[in-house]
Design an enzyme around this catalytic site. Structure first.
Site, PDB file in Angstrom:
ATOM      1  N   ASP A   1      17.220 -36.260   1.754  1.00 47.37           N
ATOM      2  CA  ASP A   1      17.609 -37.670   1.765  1.00 47.37           C
ATOM      3  C   ASP A   1      16.596 -38.456   0.927  1.00 47.37           C
ATOM      4  O   ASP A   1      15.563 -37.929   0.485  1.00 47.37           O
ATOM      5  CB  ASP A   1      17.716 -38.206   3.201  1.00 47.37           C
ATOM      6  CG  ASP A   1      18.634 -39.427   3.283  1.00 47.37           C
ATOM      7  OD1 ASP A   1      18.915 -40.041   2.232  1.00 47.37           O
ATOM      8  OD2 ASP A   1      19.069 -39.775   4.395  1.00 47.37           O
TER       9      ASP A   1
HETATM   10  C1  NOJ Z   1      19.770 -42.833   2.581  1.00 44.98           C
HETATM   11  C2  NOJ Z   1      20.839 -42.482   3.576  1.00 44.98           C
HETATM   12  O1  NOJ Z   1      20.252 -41.997   4.759  1.00 44.98           O
HETATM   13  C3  NOJ Z   1      21.838 -41.450   3.073  1.00 44.98           C
HETATM   14  O2  NOJ Z   1      22.900 -41.394   3.993  1.00 44.98           O
HETATM   15  C4  NOJ Z   1      22.313 -41.768   1.702  1.00 44.98           C
HETATM   16  O3  NOJ Z   1      23.200 -40.769   1.257  1.00 44.98           O
HETATM   17  C5  NOJ Z   1      21.128 -41.887   0.747  1.00 44.98           C
HETATM   18  N1  NOJ Z   1      20.251 -42.942   1.224  1.00 44.98           N
HETATM   19  C6  NOJ Z   1      21.553 -42.161  -0.683  1.00 44.98           C
HETATM   20  O4  NOJ Z   1      22.044 -43.428  -0.799  1.00 44.98           O
END
Ligand code: NOJ
Length: 733
Positions: free
Chosen positions: A275
């Site tokens: 993430d």
């Molecule tokens: C953080 C989030 O937790 C995740 O769900 C997302 O895909 C990413 N950012 C990218 O935007």
């Protein structure tokens, strides 16, 4: 030698690490921006993947640099969060779960993929598969609700929809008149799916976003892992670990769950993407001393792509020098990334996605679909005295509340590439739907402001109305990422508005229907007690207003069922139907049994609850055999009758309860659901299939077992035990 091996032979370390790096264009950010990259990084091969870029021209421009100007010509993989639609927004995932329709889940993913791919994208960071039993957690809105079986069904439909593989549920597609079919991952109309957030992100401590998680191995196996296992079986291309730590081990470095379980036990050979900045955050977690350490931990756990931490590019060369990682370990990750690019057809047709503009007919059809899904995601929680639908001849309505004319709020938590304009508010839609009705409107208060000065004039609009519609709830950004709430009631001064309106309307004997917008269940027993009707309208996307107008005016009978239990009080959280009995289940005659001294145990609305404009009765529950083996299948049948005066659709749930087992089993376990759409007076027999394989559970040693003995079969309209028909069969080992 394959293309991938040939490339690997020629790649420098910097180029390899480029393939393991994903960096953001500035389109949308969900964390700290790591600056310093430019198109030169694409040209020199040190960036292989991008996120948050929108528009086919931009994508092609970047792709051209990678393919035509970099030394090895490796195409970029470009992804975006497409959670509930791309430009055309469908209902938020929690709302869409309420349709209980696999065909719909598939189709909206398929359409979102086509639209995203037409914008040049090749990957979506979806589906979000975290089971949530704690509505404080804002990300509840992004997910499948509280039940692991439901989450699995959604996982399969979504993965297949995004990736363009067929899905069994032909019927709802025929109903929707959308002629869509599967095309496969390499198609310019498909996206690679990325199941997230692996795993057990839902039970964050006290519902607080990004906080630690500590759940049992059994809870993992029974509740949190099954949806990911289903996604893997459905062929998901990628998986994203959660930001959180699980009992002290950050998921980004969780060797046992990422390497041993996902890769080993499930055989997942796709790409693991961290993430946003999660590898860098291993330092804050307190398990890595520096970026080299963090990168080592993530690589060893099997993470292939580093999203936004720049830990692989900066840390892995140091880790190599320190002898902490080997080039072979890096190569394994590079191979996986290149293979995904190959599977997506990016080497052979790098500009395939986004090559053709979508036709206006496609867009119109997609809008139609968005309206249909939104209609079916609405849950009619309450409808005393049949207040809804409004009479066709109604002359005067007062439409009150801060969400009555709040078009851009309708979008929900992941507005992706959707413009703020172009949404239909409830006010706009009702004016269109009821051109001869006088509709007076006042917001009364803002969504979360303290100013109450508008309440009086809003209340005055009650006078002379034949019905009052009160649009209350959260703003779209009050759920989703980084949006946990410690209070689950109406924000701001909305309660004051609602009470004033309900009091005045009560005095005037004017019915009040509340349309409630939220990304989670809210604790509103006081409202449920006073309003005549209550609709959960979640956040329904572009067609929200029209869909609500369709239901309110009776053009469509509501059919959504809540995929998550609604608590009466915050203190009941976590609340879910799959609880265990315990040794002292509640007994009103015995003080020393499981209860609160100041609140009921029962929820405000159970899982599966949802009314229609019909009135259904279920009878004559029967099974095709009274004995079921592990490899066997039985049919469970029940007669459904519409005793109401309007055509409507009933949802019938199949639960089981294993009363005596080596490990206590939940009081109800969901095993299936089906639907029956019936004219007034009509009845139909519905069949639900139950297989022995569905009845395996993690035994004492956590290995799957199938245990002989009695099994209760319970069928009904929701997870309220009192409303279920039951019978018993024998399981034979
Ligand atoms: C953080 C989030 O937790 C995740 O769900 C997302 O895909 C990413 N950012 C990218 O935007």
């Amino acid at each position: 030698m394959s293309r991938i091996e040939r490339l690997l032979e020629r790649m420098t370390l910097a180029e390899k690490l480029g393939q393991l790096t994903m960096t953001a264009s500035s389109y949308a950010v969900t964390g700290p921006v790591i600056a310093g990259d430019s198109t030169d990084s694409i040209r020199n091969g040190t960036i292989g993947n991008l996120l948050n870029m929108v528009g086919a021209e931009h994508v092609h421009e970047m792709q051209r640099i990678a393919v035509e100007q970099s030394r090895l010509g490796i195409p970029l993989l470009i992804g975006l969060d497409i959670l509930h639609g791309h430009r055309m927004l469908f209902p938020i995932p929690l709302a869409e779960a309420a349709t209980f329709d696999p065909g719909t889940w598939w189709l909206s993913a398929r359409e979102a993929a086509r639209e995203g791919a037409a914008d040049g994208l090749a990957m979506t960071f979806a589906p979000m598969l975290d089971v949530s039993r704690d509505p404080r957690w804002g990300r509840t809105a992004e997910g499948p609700g509280e039940d692991p079986w439901l989450a699995q069904a959604i996982a399969v439909a979504k993965v297949r929809g995004f990736q363009g593989t067929e899905h069994a549920s032909e019927q709802s597609r025929a109903d929707l008149d959308v002629r869509q079919s599967g095309t496969g991952l390499a198609s310019p109309e498909s996206l690679a799916a990325c199941a997230k957030h692996f795993c057990a992100y839902g039970p964050v401590t006290a519902g607080r976003e990004y906080a630690s998680v500590d759940v049992s191995e059994r809870a993992l196996r029974e509740v949190h892992l099954p949806a990911f296992a289903a996604a893997v079986r459905a062929g998901v291309a990628a998986i994203m670990p959660a930001f959180t730590d699980l009992a002290g081990v950050p998921m980004t470095a969780h060797i046992r769950l990422l390497r041993d379980y996902l890769r080993g036990e499930l055989g997942f050979d796709g790409v693991l993407i961290s993430d946003y900045n999660a590898i860098g955050e291993l330092i804050k977690h307190g398990v890595a001393a520096d970026l080299a350490d963090a990168a080592t931990l993530a690589l060893k756990a099997g993470i292939d792509i580093d999203m936004m931490a720049d830990a692989y590019r900066r840390g892995l060369p140091v880790a190599l020098e320190r002898g902490r990682v080997s080039i072979e370990e890096i190569d394994i990750a590079v191979r996986r990334v290149l293979r995904l690019k190959e599977q997506l057809g990016l080497f052979d047709a790098p500009y395939g996605r986004g090559a053709r503009r979508e036709t206006s007919e496609t867009l119109a059809q997609r809008r139609k679909l968005a309206r249909s899904i939104a209609q079916r995601s609405i849950v009619l929680l309450q409808n005393d005295g049949g207040v809804l639908p409004l009479s066709a001849s109604i002359r005067r309505i007062s439409l009150l509340g801060p969400l009555a004319d709040a078009a851009s709020e309708m979008r929900g938590c992941w507005a992706a590439a959707c413009e703020a304009e172009g949404h239909v508010s409830v006010l706009g839609a009702l004016r269109n739907a009821l051109p001869r009705t006088q509709i007076r409107h006042a917001a009364g208060v803002s969504i979360d402001g303290e100013d109450q000065s508008g309440i009086e004039s809003a209340v005055e609009l009650c006078e002379g109305a034949e019905a009052i519609l009160l649009c209350l709830g959260e703003a779209a950004t009050m759920s989703g990422e980084a949006a946990s709430r410690a209070h689950l009631d109406l924000p701001g001064r909305q309660r004051a508005l609602a009470e004033a309106v309900l009091n005045r309307a009560g005095g005037l004997r004017i019915p009040v229907a509340v349309i409630l917008f939220s990304g989670r269940p809210l604790t509103i027993p006081w409202l449920a007690g006073k309003a005549n009707a209550l609709l959960a309208a979640w956040f329904l996307g572009n067609e929200a207003g029209n869909a609500i107008a369709d239901v309110v005016t009776g053009r469509v009978s509501p059919s959504g069922r809540t995929p998550i239990t609604w608590p009466r009080a915050l203190g009941q959280v976590p609340i879910f139907f799959g609880q265990r009995s315990g040794g002292r289940p509640f007994n009103p005659e015995d003080h020393y049994t499981s209860k609160y001294i100041d609140e009921l145990n029962e929820p405000l609305y159970p899982f599966g609850h949802g009314l229609t404009y019909g009135r259904f009765s279920l009878s004559n529950l029967r099974v095709s055999a009274s004995v079921l083996g592990e490899d066997g299948v039985i049919d469970v049948q029940v007669d459904v009758k519409n005793e109401g005066a309007r055509r409507a659709q009933e949802t019938v749930f199949l639960f089981t309860h294993d009363k005596l087992a080596s490990v206590t089993r939940p009081l109800l376990e969901l095993k299936g659901f089906t639907k029956a759409a019936l004219e007034p007076g009509a009845s139909q027999t519905v069949t639900l299939r139950l297989s022995g394989a569905q009845l395996r559970f993690p035994g004492l040693d956590l290995e799957p077992v199938f245990e002989a003995g009695e099994l209760e079969i319970l069928v009904g309209p929701c997870a309220d035990r009192a409303r279920l028909l039951g019978t018993t069969i024998m399981l034979r080992g």
